[in-house]
Design an enzyme around this catalytic site. Structure first.
Site, mmCIF file in Angstrom:
data_model
loop_
_atom_site.group_PDB
_atom_site.id
_atom_site.type_symbol
_atom_site.label_atom_id
_atom_site.label_comp_id
_atom_site.label_asym_id
_atom_site.label_seq_id
_atom_site.Cartn_x
_atom_site.Cartn_y
_atom_site.Cartn_z
ATOM 1 N N HIS A 24 0.815 -1.215 0.000
ATOM 2 C CA HIS A 24 0.000 0.000 0.000
ATOM 3 C C HIS A 24 0.849 1.267 0.000
ATOM 4 O O HIS A 24 0.628 2.159 -0.806
ATOM 5 C CB HIS A 24 -0.936 0.011 1.216
ATOM 6 C CG HIS A 24 -2.200 -0.749 0.987
ATOM 7 N ND1 HIS A 24 -3.383 -0.143 0.670
ATOM 8 C CD2 HIS A 24 -2.451 -2.076 1.002
ATOM 9 C CE1 HIS A 24 -4.325 -1.058 0.498
ATOM 10 N NE2 HIS A 24 -3.776 -2.242 0.702
ATOM 11 N N ASP A 123 -4.189 6.959 1.570
ATOM 12 C CA ASP A 123 -4.654 5.663 1.114
ATOM 13 C C ASP A 123 -6.159 5.683 1.296
ATOM 14 O O ASP A 123 -6.670 6.149 2.320
ATOM 15 C CB ASP A 123 -4.013 4.555 1.957
ATOM 16 C CG ASP A 123 -4.227 3.181 1.343
ATOM 17 O OD1 ASP A 123 -5.396 2.764 1.218
ATOM 18 O OD2 ASP A 123 -3.236 2.540 0.969
#
Ligand SMILES: *[C@@H]1O[C@H](CO)[C@@H](O)[C@H](O)[C@H]1NC(C)=O
Ligand SMILES: *[C@@H]1O[C@H](CO)[C@@H](O)[C@H](O)[C@H]1NC(C)=O
Ligand SMILES: CC(=O)N[C@H]1CO[C@H](CO)[C@@H](O)[C@@H]1O
Length: 467
Positions: A24, A123
């Site tokens: 991520h 994110d």
């Protein structure tokens, strides 16, 4: 109330909030570096855990980072934390520490700098970035690091829960009430959407994300428009702005990856499209009986193989396997995956179907044999097999010797396999086109840069209370 005048020479501060697990934080940093390189009047404060920062910034000098400044946030583990061995425990502890851990670190910086953030790039999983941005009157740009189809599933979780409402009796039901997902079955959905533990920390976080994303200034996705136009349109109708800015392997600068084990040289000794390349990414290792089944199939089949193997191959693979396959196989602890997938000799990629691997194999033009494990991997496999027709799953979803042999045969030496290669070549072309100077993803990147480098017309609440 009248808007306060904006100072002409303002240097903007942007907060970047990374999710510190799996693949991520790396892609988020790639995107931020791409923006930062053309936005010298903006400082990017990159917040992640110490462990994640140490990993993604490793080998980078301060000069390399320029206007990106890494900051650590609390990982949720106390000093005397003793791991219980459950792989999800650190993730759950981290989630339970949010959003307070980010808030503390961000507020400290705002107090030190006497200046608030004009934009939060996060994110997408960190949905609370949307609430923080609203409090600060800042923009919110969440990045979704996986495919459009899984994003749509999370955006429509409430609809799915309402319509499906089953007790494990409808795993075979198709999601035919959502555009673009009619080939998907309930059993393909990520755990925590309609089945599994709906109140687990990760399920709750990703559910909230789906509810929050329509409030974002723009949602960025590491993908390209041509891969799934129907789902892209559906998402566009639900978001204020959807910006496909990928694949990052084509649209952002990639770190140089050394070929320490001579994989490329080994590959060049083989026929075109003849080698099976095997890797399950950095998180997953298949269970012992499946590793044995895969090894048995590789030993028996006619195809050469290159295996990027996590862990001790000597110990985990059947006795004598390494010796017996020495002439046709190569096993390495790490491999420069994208370069391998771009090599003409590679004919199939045996994969866990993680999103980054899928993008890499599309750019390489190599069909897949899929053995999904968790999260979006089942859903990805369904699309690969039945919608995009660029690979196959293994029978019953687990490696057995016969299932692997059948899948390798199909992809490497059948007419159907050739068709898969042709189809994936079309997706490759679409991705390359999007990443060209005036392609769709590049145009979206320009829009994103513009968005991140300009201020909202009113000064932020945090900024105002400090001035
Ligand atoms: C920062 O630079 C960008 C691109 O050079 C420009 O468009 C933008 O207006 C600048 N922002 C400020 C606040 O000066
Ligand atoms: C093998 O692939 C390369 C690169 O795509 C190509 O240039 C070459 O002609 C191919 N060779 C054969 C024998 O098909
Ligand atoms: C605030 C802080 O300690 N940030 C660290 C994040 O990680 C990078 C790379 O290891 C360090 O240089 C920073 O000091």
């Amino acid at each position: 109330m009248e808007a306060l005048p904006v100072m002409p020479s303002t240097v903007l501060h942007v907060a970047v909030l990374a999710f510190p697990f799996g693949s991520h934080a790396g892609p988020l940093l790639s995107l931020v570096r791409r923006i930062a390189a053309v936005a010298p009047n903006v400082t990017f404060f990159f917040f992640s855990t110490e462990k994640s920062n140490a990993s993604i910034f490793s080998g980078m000098e301060k000069e390399d980072l320029g206007n990106i400044k890494p900051y650590n946030v609390y990982d949720g583990l106390s000093d005397n934390y003793v791991p219980s061995g459950h792989p999800l425990e650190p993730v759950n502890r981290f989630i339970n520490a949010t959003p307070g851990n980010y808030r503390v670190a961000m507020q400290k910086l705002v107090a030190e700098n006497g200046k608030s953030f004009s934009c939060l790039i996060t994110d997408a999983l960190l949905w609370f970035g949307g609430e923080m941005a609203e409090e600060m009157n800042a923009k919110w740009v969440p990045l979704w690091t996986a495919g459009h189809h899984s994003l749509l599933v999370h955006v429509l979780t409430d609809v799915l829960r309402q319509k499906i409402g089953c007790n494990d009796v409808c795993e075979d039901q198709n999601i035919d009430f959502i555009p673009g997902l009619s080939a998907v079955k309930v059993a393909d959905l990520p755990e925590g959407v309609v089945t599994g533990e709906l109140d687990a920390p990760f399920s709750v976080m990703i559910h909230k994300m789906g509810l929050m994303l329509p409030r974002a200034t723009a949602v960025a996705v590491n993908s390209f428009q041509g891969i799934n136009p129907l789902i892209v349109d559906e998402l566009k109708s639900r978001f204020q702005q959807l910006l496909n800015v990928g694949p990052f392997i084509l649209t952002t600068q990639q770190p140089f990856l050394p070929d320490d084990h001579g994989c490329l040289e080994w590959l060049s000794k083989h026929r075109n499209a003849s080698v099976a390349y095997i890797s399950f990414g950095t998180v997953v290792t298949p269970p012992p009986q499946e590793l044995t089944a895969l090894a048995d199939a590789l030993e028996e089949c006619e195809f050469p193989f290159l295996w990027s193997f996590r862990g001790n191959a000597e110990k985990l693979l059947p006795k004598g396997f390494l010796e017996k396959t020495r002439t046709k196989g190569k096993i390495v602890p790490w491999a420069p995956q994208l370069d391998i997938l771009k090599h003409a000799s590679v004919g199939v990629f045996v994969t866990h179907s993680g999103w980054n691997s899928i993008l890499e194999t599309i750019v390489g033009g190599v069909p897949m044999v899929c053995r999904p494990f968790f999260g979006d991997q089942n859903l990805n496999t369904r699309l690969i097999e039945t919608v995009w027709e660029i690979g196959v799953g293994v029978d019953n979803g687990v490696f057995t010797k016969s299932a692997v042999l059948k899948a390798l045969e199909l992809t490497l030496s059948s007419e159907k396999g050739k068709l898969m290669r042709q189809k994936i070549a079309m997706f490759k072309e679409s991705a390359m086109k999007a990443a060209k100077p005036n392609g769709n993803s590049q145009t979206n990147l320009k829009t994103l840069v513009e968005l991140v480098t300009t201020e909202n017309s009113t000064l932020s609440v945090w900024g105002r209370s400090l001035n």
